[in-house]
Motif scaffolding. Structure first.
Motif, PDB file in Angstrom:
ATOM      1  N   LYS A   1       1.889   6.570  -3.209  1.00  0.00           N
ATOM      2  CA  LYS A   1       3.156   5.875  -3.456  1.00  0.00           C
ATOM      3  C   LYS A   1       4.215   6.330  -2.459  1.00  0.00           C
ATOM      4  O   LYS A   1       4.981   5.523  -1.911  1.00  0.00           O
ATOM      5  CB  LYS A   1       3.624   6.133  -4.892  1.00  0.00           C
ATOM      6  CG  LYS A   1       4.865   5.349  -5.294  1.00  0.00           C
ATOM      7  CD  LYS A   1       5.241   5.617  -6.750  1.00  0.00           C
ATOM      8  CE  LYS A   1       4.240   4.996  -7.697  1.00  0.00           C
ATOM      9  NZ  LYS A   1       4.685   5.117  -9.116  1.00  0.00           N
TER      10      LYS A   1
ATOM     11  N   THR B   1       5.697   0.188  -5.275  1.00  0.00           N
ATOM     12  CA  THR B   1       6.408   0.253  -6.552  1.00  0.00           C
ATOM     13  C   THR B   1       5.485   0.701  -7.680  1.00  0.00           C
ATOM     14  O   THR B   1       5.923   1.332  -8.631  1.00  0.00           O
ATOM     15  CB  THR B   1       7.000  -1.114  -6.904  1.00  0.00           C
ATOM     16  OG1 THR B   1       5.945  -2.102  -6.952  1.00  0.00           O
ATOM     17  CG2 THR B   1       8.038  -1.548  -5.873  1.00  0.00           C
ATOM     18  N   HIS B   2       4.198   0.345  -7.574  1.00  0.00           N
ATOM     19  CA  HIS B   2       3.199   0.733  -8.564  1.00  0.00           C
ATOM     20  C   HIS B   2       1.916   1.132  -7.823  1.00  0.00           C
ATOM     21  O   HIS B   2       1.577   0.528  -6.804  1.00  0.00           O
ATOM     22  CB  HIS B   2       2.863  -0.414  -9.527  1.00  0.00           C
ATOM     23  CG  HIS B   2       4.017  -0.913 -10.334  1.00  0.00           C
ATOM     24  ND1 HIS B   2       4.992  -1.734  -9.811  1.00  0.00           N
ATOM     25  CD2 HIS B   2       4.356  -0.710 -11.632  1.00  0.00           C
ATOM     26  CE1 HIS B   2       5.882  -2.027 -10.750  1.00  0.00           C
ATOM     27  NE2 HIS B   2       5.507  -1.411 -11.856  1.00  0.00           N
TER      28      HIS B   2
ATOM     29  N   SER C   1       3.227  -9.986  -5.598  1.00  0.00           N
ATOM     30  CA  SER C   1       3.231  -8.705  -4.887  1.00  0.00           C
ATOM     31  C   SER C   1       2.262  -8.726  -3.713  1.00  0.00           C
ATOM     32  O   SER C   1       1.305  -9.509  -3.669  1.00  0.00           O
ATOM     33  CB  SER C   1       2.820  -7.559  -5.826  1.00  0.00           C
ATOM     34  OG  SER C   1       3.687  -7.450  -6.931  1.00  0.00           O
TER      35      SER C   1
ATOM     36  N   CYS D   1      -2.170  -0.520  -4.543  1.00  0.00           N
ATOM     37  CA  CYS D   1      -0.715  -0.443  -4.471  1.00  0.00           C
ATOM     38  C   CYS D   1      -0.111  -1.835  -4.620  1.00  0.00           C
ATOM     39  O   CYS D   1      -0.649  -2.819  -4.087  1.00  0.00           O
ATOM     40  CB  CYS D   1      -0.280   0.118  -3.113  1.00  0.00           C
ATOM     41  SG  CYS D   1      -1.027   1.689  -2.668  1.00  0.00           S
TER      42      CYS D   1
ATOM     43  N   LEU E   1       3.343  -3.797  -3.636  1.00  0.00           N
ATOM     44  CA  LEU E   1       4.553  -3.730  -2.820  1.00  0.00           C
ATOM     45  C   LEU E   1       5.226  -5.094  -2.850  1.00  0.00           C
ATOM     46  O   LEU E   1       4.578  -6.118  -3.100  1.00  0.00           O
ATOM     47  CB  LEU E   1       4.233  -3.346  -1.378  1.00  0.00           C
ATOM     48  CG  LEU E   1       3.671  -1.942  -1.128  1.00  0.00           C
ATOM     49  CD1 LEU E   1       2.155  -1.945  -1.133  1.00  0.00           C
ATOM     50  CD2 LEU E   1       4.170  -1.404   0.204  1.00  0.00           C
TER      51      LEU E   1
END
Length: 262
Positions: free
Chosen positions: A52, A58-59, A140, A257, A259
């Motif tokens: 991260k 963000t996750h 995302s 991830c 983003l």
């Protein structure tokens, strides 16, 4: 074809968005790398936080790891150990764990509440548990970062990992292969992975003598790339390996991830 493998510690512009890989200093609190429960309870959170920070995601989600350990050519632990080493030992073929279909497979698996449309390595279970929706995934950028570290007691000398600079990989050399049983209907199951045929322009790198305080990151999948330019990788038998070098023990965790779309 025999290829030169260069010292990546001398590659000045290594990076996920450039070469496709980078090395990070990282200390883990894991005490016993043979203990799968400890890795799940301690290391997943550690590696998620590292990824991260590096990517700005963000996750991040991970829910699976792979421990690989080489076996001595002579004096191993018998026929069963040899069979297990074939599936859990170093992979000596050039490949990328994902192809362009992976992102859509992840999204469809989440949308169907876990019915597999691709092999997800436990990632979709973590996504569903976190309450992330199909709409959020489609809004995302999906990025998968492979993380790999040597966890043996000494610097790694045997079966190091080589990675191809993704800037030297052309789409024409890639071949998508379905791994896993294909059902007669939907979902199709399995996972598409990339292999590659030789091109003389490929440039290969490795990080000599990796130690447990280092972790190697590389880009395995990126929904923002069409076509996907993967980071091909393979273990290799270094002809300079000392005869008394310790067997390789490594741990790999794949991290998905999320983003913002660019």
């Amino acid at each position: 074809v025999e290829m030169r493998v260069r010292n990546a510690r001398l590659l000045a512009d290594a990076g996920l968005e450039r070469s496709g890989f980078q090395l990070e200093a990282h200390t883990s609190a894991v005490k016993d790398w043979q203990d799968g429960r400890e890795i799940a309870e301690v290391y997943y959170d550690e590696i998620n936080e590292l990824v991260k920070r590096v990517t700005g995601a963000t996750h991040t989600f991970s829910n699976n790891h792979l421990l690989r350990q080489s076996e001595p050519e002579v004096g191993g632990n018998g026929p069963l150990a040899k069979l297990l080493a074939q599936s859990r030992g170093p992979v000596l073929t050039t490949h990328n764990d994902f192809a362009e279909s992976y992102g859509e497979g992840i999204i469809r698996t989440v949308a169907s509440r876990g019915i597999p449309h691709t092999q997800t390595f436990g990632i979709t279970e973590a996504i569903i548990e976190a309450g992330v929706t199909e709409a959020q995934l489609r809004a995302s950028r999906l990025l998968v970062i492979n993380t790999w570290r040597s966890v043996g007691p000494k610097p790694l000398r045997r079966f190091p990992l080589a990675l191809a600079d993704r800037r030297t990989i052309s789409p024409s050399c890639l071949r998508a292969n379905l791994i896993g049983k294909v059902p007669s209907g939907e979902p199709r199951g399995g996972i598409d992975v990339y292999s590659a045929h030789f091109e003389p322009g490929h440039q290969w790198y490795y990080y000599p003598a990796m130690n447990p305080g280092e972790v190697l990151l590389w880009k395995g999948y990126d929904s923002a790339e069409t076509p996907l330019r993967p980071t091909l990788h393979t273990s290799f038998n270094d002809p300079g390996t000392p005869a008394d070098a310790a067997e390789r023990i490594s741990v790999e965790v794949r991290v998905l991830c999320l983003l913002p779309q660019e």
